[in-house]
Design an enzyme around this catalytic site. Structure first.
Site, PDB file in Angstrom:
ATOM      1  N   ASN A   1      19.342 -10.203  16.468  1.00 54.31           N
ATOM      2  CA  ASN A   1      18.219  -9.665  16.200  1.00 54.31           C
ATOM      3  C   ASN A   1      17.331 -10.880  16.106  1.00 54.31           C
ATOM      4  OD1 ASN A   1      15.998  -8.498  14.811  1.00 54.31           O
ATOM      5  ND2 ASN A   1      17.167  -7.921  12.872  1.00 54.31           N
TER       6      ASN A   1
ATOM      7  N   LYS B   1      14.286 -10.608  15.294  1.00 59.30           N
ATOM      8  CA  LYS B   1      12.872 -10.399  14.425  1.00 59.30           C
ATOM      9  C   LYS B   1      11.873 -10.703  15.214  1.00 59.30           C
ATOM     10  CE  LYS B   1      16.324 -10.929  10.774  1.00 59.30           C
ATOM     11  NZ  LYS B   1      16.799 -11.206   9.427  1.00 59.30           N
TER      12      LYS B   1
ATOM     13  N   HIS C   1      16.880  -1.275   9.250  1.00 60.95           N
ATOM     14  CA  HIS C   1      16.997  -2.689   8.955  1.00 60.95           C
ATOM     15  C   HIS C   1      16.443  -2.743   7.470  1.00 60.95           C
ATOM     16  CE1 HIS C   1      16.939  -7.002   8.474  1.00 60.95           C
ATOM     17  NE2 HIS C   1      17.777  -7.161   9.427  1.00 60.95           N
TER      18      HIS C   1
ATOM     19  N   GLU D   1      14.788  -5.093   6.281  1.00 57.65           N
ATOM     20  CA  GLU D   1      13.376  -5.605   6.216  1.00 57.65           C
ATOM     21  C   GLU D   1      12.286  -4.493   6.673  1.00 57.65           C
ATOM     22  OE1 GLU D   1      14.059  -8.695   9.068  1.00 57.65           O
ATOM     23  OE2 GLU D   1      15.145  -9.908   7.703  1.00 57.65           O
TER      24      GLU D   1
ATOM     25  N   GLU E   1      24.728  -5.262   6.445  1.00 59.99           N
ATOM     26  CA  GLU E   1      24.112  -6.331   6.119  1.00 59.99           C
ATOM     27  C   GLU E   1      23.468  -6.292   4.504  1.00 59.99           C
ATOM     28  OE1 GLU E   1      22.071  -7.975   9.906  1.00 59.99           O
ATOM     29  OE2 GLU E   1      20.625  -6.696   9.152  1.00 59.99           O
TER      30      GLU E   1
ATOM     31  N   GLY F   1      19.293 -14.195   5.665  1.00 56.27           N
ATOM     32  CA  GLY F   1      18.388 -15.568   5.730  1.00 56.27           C
ATOM     33  C   GLY F   1      18.421 -16.208   4.260  1.00 56.27           C
TER      34      GLY F   1
ATOM     35  N   SER G   1      23.435 -14.218   7.305  1.00 49.56           N
ATOM     36  CA  SER G   1      23.625 -15.719   7.516  1.00 49.56           C
ATOM     37  C   SER G   1      24.876 -15.859   8.220  1.00 49.56           C
ATOM     38  CB  SER G   1      24.017 -16.303   5.853  1.00 49.56           C
ATOM     39  OG  SER G   1      22.570 -16.086   5.405  1.00 49.56           O
TER      40      SER G   1
ATOM     41  N   GLY H   1      20.922 -12.909  13.031  1.00 47.09           N
ATOM     42  CA  GLY H   1      19.361 -13.363  12.781  1.00 47.09           C
ATOM     43  C   GLY H   1      18.999 -14.741  13.118  1.00 47.09           C
TER      44      GLY H   1
HETATM   45  P1  13P Z   1      20.295 -13.651   9.295  1.00 48.51           P
HETATM   46  O1  13P Z   1      21.239 -14.182  10.132  1.00 48.51           O
HETATM   47  O2  13P Z   1      19.042 -14.776   9.510  1.00 48.51           O
HETATM   48  O3  13P Z   1      20.695 -13.802   7.838  1.00 48.51           O
HETATM   49  O4  13P Z   1      19.812 -12.446   9.395  1.00 48.51           O
HETATM   50  C1  13P Z   1      20.658 -11.147   9.353  1.00 48.51           C
HETATM   51  C2  13P Z   1      19.723 -10.029   9.924  1.00 48.51           C
HETATM   52  O5  13P Z   1      19.192  -9.714   9.082  1.00 48.51           O
HETATM   53  C3  13P Z   1      20.154  -9.592  11.175  1.00 48.51           C
HETATM   54  O6  13P Z   1      19.503  -8.349  11.532  1.00 48.51           O
END
Ligand code: 13P
Length: 253
Positions: free
Chosen positions: A8, A10, A98, A100, A170, A176, A216, A237
């Site tokens: 992803n 983003k 997601h 976010e 997640e 993150g 992460s 991510g």
């Molecule tokens: P990170 O791997 O940066 O923590 O993000 C995970 C994520 O939100 C994948 O969709």
């Protein structure tokens, strides 16, 4: 069973050239038959370019996905992209719900379930994201939160449709932050997700349901999740934007 590794990206990277560089690196190094199913989900704007690169390279090692789509087929919906458009481009997967999008953009489970329906109708495989916020976990209410999120996100989804859904766990506090959810805990949640799905759609659907973990992930911790049978793969991510690191994760699978 092949593990699924989803990237992803983003809202990254900022320049198309960088997107091409990352993607080219992957294609070049994944030429041989990989044991994992790799899905790269870039921002919409980069999809066409990356698909062309993929076509030229004739690589079958990587599939492309989107990070969102709309819940209607077509029409006056300024700024939206329909699942049909994605399918017509050669996209196979779409990340939906997601955290976010839920928490920053105000998406809710009601619209997410409509998106899942429409995505499946268009022939896409939806990757439904669920995950509890830190406060719910602290209060000891993570499982209640997750059960509600699964049920509401799959409201109105038929058994036939449910069979096509992938669920990604997640936990929001792990995204993150570098504070990943230990694999044992993620496994417990994966089994819980299957239990919730089993109650609604039956044991057979729950058994074949693919549950991914995300939050992460890096080359060091990937293995602890991938060795669990009930965890079918990873949603990655920031590590997916570091091509060498991402390749290591894929090779772990
Ligand atoms: P990170 O791997 O940066 O923590 O993000 C995970 C994520 O939100 C994948 O969709």
């Amino acid at each position: 069973m092949k593990k699924i590794i989803v990237a992803n990206w983003k809202m990254n990277p900022q320049k198309p050239k960088e997107a091409e560089r990352i993607f080219n690196y992957l294609l070049k190094n994944l030429k041989t038959k990989t044991k994992a199913l790799v899905v790269v989900c870039p921002p919409f704007l980069y999809i066409e370019k990356l698909l062309n690169i993929k076509k030229k390279s004739r690589s079958k090692a990587v599939k492309l996905g989107a990070q969102n789509c709309f819940w209607e087929e077509k029409g006056a919906y300024t700024g939206e992209v329909s699942p049909n458009m994605l399918k017509a481009f050669g996209i196979d997967y779409v990340i939906l719900g997601h955290s976010e999008r839920r928490f920053i953009l105000g998406e809710n489970s009601q619209t997410i379930s409509r998106k899942i329906k429409q995505a499946i109708k268009a022939g896409l495989t939806p990757i439904l994201c669920i995950g509890e916020p830190r406060e719910e976990r602290k209060k000891g209410k993570a499982f209640q939160f997750l059960e509600k999120e699964i049920k509401s996100s799959l409201k109105g989804i038929s058994l036939q449709e449910a069979k096509k859904v992938i669920i990604a766990y997640e936990p929001i506090w792990a995204i993150g932050t570098g504070n990943f959810c230990p694999a044992d805990d993620a496994l417990t949640v994966a089994l819980f997700i299957k239990k919730v799905v089993s109650k609604r759609f039956g044991a057979k659907t729950a058994k074949s349901l693919k549950v991914l973990y995300g939050g992460s992930i890096d080359a060091n911790n990937a293995k602890s999740y991938l060795k669990q049978e009930a965890i079918s793969g990873l949603l990655v991510g920031s590590s997916s934007l570091k091509p060498k690191e991402f390749l290591k994760i894929i090779k772990t699978a």
